[in-house]
Design a protein around this motif. Sequence first.
Motif, PDB file in Angstrom:
ATOM      1  N   SER A  94       0.861  -1.187   0.000  1.00  0.00           N
ATOM      2  CA  SER A  94       0.000   0.000   0.000  1.00  0.00           C
ATOM      3  C   SER A  94       0.892   1.229   0.000  1.00  0.00           C
ATOM      4  O   SER A  94       1.825   1.322   0.811  1.00  0.00           O
ATOM      5  CB  SER A  94      -0.866   0.022   1.265  1.00  0.00           C
ATOM      6  OG  SER A  94      -1.763  -1.047   1.256  1.00  0.00           O
ATOM      7  N   ASN A 129      -1.971   9.364   0.077  1.00  0.00           N
ATOM      8  CA  ASN A 129      -3.304   9.187  -0.481  1.00  0.00           C
ATOM      9  C   ASN A 129      -3.556  10.267  -1.519  1.00  0.00           C
ATOM     10  O   ASN A 129      -4.021  11.369  -1.181  1.00  0.00           O
ATOM     11  CB  ASN A 129      -4.372   9.272   0.617  1.00  0.00           C
ATOM     12  CG  ASN A 129      -4.268   8.106   1.577  1.00  0.00           C
ATOM     13  OD1 ASN A 129      -3.997   6.977   1.166  1.00  0.00           O
ATOM     14  ND2 ASN A 129      -4.462   8.387   2.853  1.00  0.00           N
ATOM     15  N   THR A 151      -5.304  12.421  -4.520  1.00  0.00           N
ATOM     16  CA  THR A 151      -6.705  12.699  -4.859  1.00  0.00           C
ATOM     17  C   THR A 151      -7.018  12.023  -6.193  1.00  0.00           C
ATOM     18  O   THR A 151      -6.314  12.200  -7.184  1.00  0.00           O
ATOM     19  CB  THR A 151      -6.943  14.213  -4.983  1.00  0.00           C
ATOM     20  OG1 THR A 151      -6.589  14.810  -3.730  1.00  0.00           O
ATOM     21  CG2 THR A 151      -8.392  14.522  -5.301  1.00  0.00           C
ATOM     22  N   ASN A 165      -9.841  11.170  -1.788  1.00  0.00           N
ATOM     23  CA  ASN A 165      -8.589  10.545  -1.374  1.00  0.00           C
ATOM     24  C   ASN A 165      -8.865   9.424  -0.363  1.00  0.00           C
ATOM     25  O   ASN A 165      -8.037   9.084   0.440  1.00  0.00           O
ATOM     26  CB  ASN A 165      -7.610  11.574  -0.800  1.00  0.00           C
ATOM     27  CG  ASN A 165      -8.222  12.308   0.383  1.00  0.00           C
ATOM     28  OD1 ASN A 165      -9.349  12.031   0.776  1.00  0.00           O
ATOM     29  ND2 ASN A 165      -7.466  13.244   0.933  1.00  0.00           N
ATOM     30  N   GLN A 166     -10.081   8.905  -0.431  1.00  0.00           N
ATOM     31  CA  GLN A 166     -10.491   7.839   0.480  1.00  0.00           C
ATOM     32  C   GLN A 166     -10.314   6.454  -0.128  1.00  0.00           C
ATOM     33  O   GLN A 166     -10.717   5.464   0.471  1.00  0.00           O
ATOM     34  CB  GLN A 166     -11.974   8.019   0.859  1.00  0.00           C
ATOM     35  CG  GLN A 166     -12.281   9.341   1.556  1.00  0.00           C
ATOM     36  CD  GLN A 166     -11.519   9.505   2.865  1.00  0.00           C
ATOM     37  OE1 GLN A 166     -11.516   8.585   3.690  1.00  0.00           O
ATOM     38  NE2 GLN A 166     -10.839  10.621   3.036  1.00  0.00           N
ATOM     39  N   GLN A 205      -7.895   3.398  -1.363  1.00  0.00           N
ATOM     40  CA  GLN A 205      -6.539   2.900  -1.145  1.00  0.00           C
ATOM     41  C   GLN A 205      -5.822   2.720  -2.482  1.00  0.00           C
ATOM     42  O   GLN A 205      -6.395   2.187  -3.429  1.00  0.00           O
ATOM     43  CB  GLN A 205      -6.592   1.563  -0.412  1.00  0.00           C
ATOM     44  CG  GLN A 205      -5.212   0.961  -0.174  1.00  0.00           C
ATOM     45  CD  GLN A 205      -5.296  -0.348   0.605  1.00  0.00           C
ATOM     46  OE1 GLN A 205      -4.831  -0.439   1.716  1.00  0.00           O
ATOM     47  NE2 GLN A 205      -5.896  -1.338  -0.018  1.00  0.00           N
ATOM     48  N   VAL A 206      -4.601   3.210  -2.531  1.00  0.00           N
ATOM     49  CA  VAL A 206      -3.775   3.008  -3.729  1.00  0.00           C
ATOM     50  C   VAL A 206      -2.726   1.969  -3.394  1.00  0.00           C
ATOM     51  O   VAL A 206      -2.033   2.073  -2.372  1.00  0.00           O
ATOM     52  CB  VAL A 206      -3.112   4.322  -4.167  1.00  0.00           C
ATOM     53  CG1 VAL A 206      -2.213   4.065  -5.376  1.00  0.00           C
ATOM     54  CG2 VAL A 206      -4.163   5.363  -4.495  1.00  0.00           C
ATOM     55  N   SER A 261      -9.255  -1.351  -4.376  1.00  0.00           N
ATOM     56  CA  SER A 261      -8.079  -0.473  -4.508  1.00  0.00           C
ATOM     57  C   SER A 261      -7.897   0.019  -5.937  1.00  0.00           C
ATOM     58  O   SER A 261      -8.487  -0.511  -6.877  1.00  0.00           O
ATOM     59  CB  SER A 261      -6.813  -1.239  -4.103  1.00  0.00           C
ATOM     60  OG  SER A 261      -6.942  -1.741  -2.795  1.00  0.00           O
TER      61      SER A 261
END
Lengths: 226, 372
Positions: free
Chosen positions: B79, B83, B85, B96-97, B99-100, B177
């Motif tokens: 992860s 975070n 946008t 930005n909620q 997960q990347v 994600s």
Amino acid sequence: MTDSPRPVIRLDKVGRRFPGPPPVDALREATFSVEAREHVAIMGPSGSGKSTLLNLIGLLDTPTSGKYELDGADVAQLDEHTRTALRRDAIGFVFQDFYLMAGRSAWENVALAMVYTGVSAKQRMIRAKQALDRVGLDHRHDALPTTMSGGERQRVAIARALANQPQLLLCDEPTGNLDSATTEQVMALIADLNGEGMTVLTITHDPATAAWASRRLMISDGRIPA
Amino acid sequence: MLTMLGTVLGVGCFVAVLGLTATAAGQIAQDFSTQLATAVQVNDAGADSTSDRVRSFTDDAEQRLARLNGVDSSGVAWSVSVNPTITGPLGGSGTNQIQVMAASSGYLDAALPIWASGRVYTQFQQEHRLAVVVLGQATAQRLGVSEAGETIFLDGTPHLVTGILKDVATRPELLASVLLPASTALERFGDPTSLSPASMLIRTDLGAAQQVASEAARQLRPDDPSLLAVVPPPDPPRMASVISTSMQALFTALAGVTLLIGGAAIANTTLVSVMERTQEIGLRRALGANPGDIVTQFLLETVILGALSGLVGASLGLITVIIVAVSQHWTALIDSWVVFASPGIGAGVGLIAGLYPAWRAGHINPIQALRH
């Protein structure tokens, strides 16, 4: 048992009090005896204590006072198990309502009386059919009670009472549910059995039924006058 | 018939539940064998309190593992620590909620993906650190992406969606994600942090997982295998046994409760039967039956009824297990003792359920019974 006349039943000031409340004296100081081979009728209106007396004599109940001897044995001294065995071996019951099991054939109903005597199943069947033959139902061995007339049902009940060859036949209003013609037949059968040596005690309020007895006693308010 | 019904249902449930438990446990064990049993995870254990960034996996980690016998695919993922946008193709204020995650194509292959649209990024796209992403189906819907080929924006930078995941066999977090190639994520966001270190997922051939797990750390970091923590898959037979045992305990308790209810039904029905047959009891007592004879008679009746009901219940339970197994394409499994013991169980239930009614029958006053 001996063949000479002697008291099969002897009551000496026997009483039965139900504790209530209120306490009820259903039987008061009843004193009488029934000799072997005798046919005695006890007559009285409803509520006079007839059924209480029959239950005591039939060992279904125990007196609260006095002494009751059945064939010489003081029943007050017997434990429950011995009383049950004596009832099974020495007494045959004939009830007003027959008490036949609807789902069982005539011979099966008669055989029921021998279930608790240790007789084998095969012997039970043979003896049950012989008892039915004795009461004139040799053609109705396999009939269900629901297909029988009132007289036939009572004769099945009498055959059941005879199955264990008891010494005493206790009849509780044996003709209470029968018409007069059938009453005649049933009482004639009971008289025959008495003639063959069986002691019979009949409790009834019907004078015609009582007339078949050799001796009649009256009961009123739990008392049997001497 | 009503008296029988309670025990028939009770024993039927007992047999069916135990049979279905065994059948389902067998099926679950099979599922474990084919999915979890071929997944090996390697965690980066190289972080320490003084280090903010950690990357114990070398750039050629996947090539190293590919040389091990039994490895089907493998890849690295983590992860990302920031975070960004994220904005969908239609623009808007962005979020930005979401997960990347950085995930190599090998990682996605090892997760056994099912694609809703498109495919994983290509080798070329990874080597050149291109701005491409893979989305989970839920994430795609949230961003308004309907199919691969559309564009989303990370901090205003356009990224091509190469594929949308419908499902994965393992690592369900992938579905929620935005997935970047590991090389792109490294360049954009830097190494993984010690708070969310990288891990590798290795997909092995069936039966090779334990061996691969024992060799993976040394193969990846022969200089210091202790930097890596290998998590082997659960041992399939042991896992099946654990599941089977816990499920059987649960369902045996359930079957016990069912039998208890069945027993209560028998007791109740027998009690009603005693009431209905009061006159018969009085007659039998007048004919010379002891209280013990009456108790024995009613107990015998309930025991025989229980045994017969157990037999019928076992048959119904067996039929239920077979019907369910056939309809689910499962292999029906049932312990033979359950079937053979059922009449005995029914008889036992009948005996226990009959105790009180029989006792009551034996103690009915014969005079009152005859007047009933």
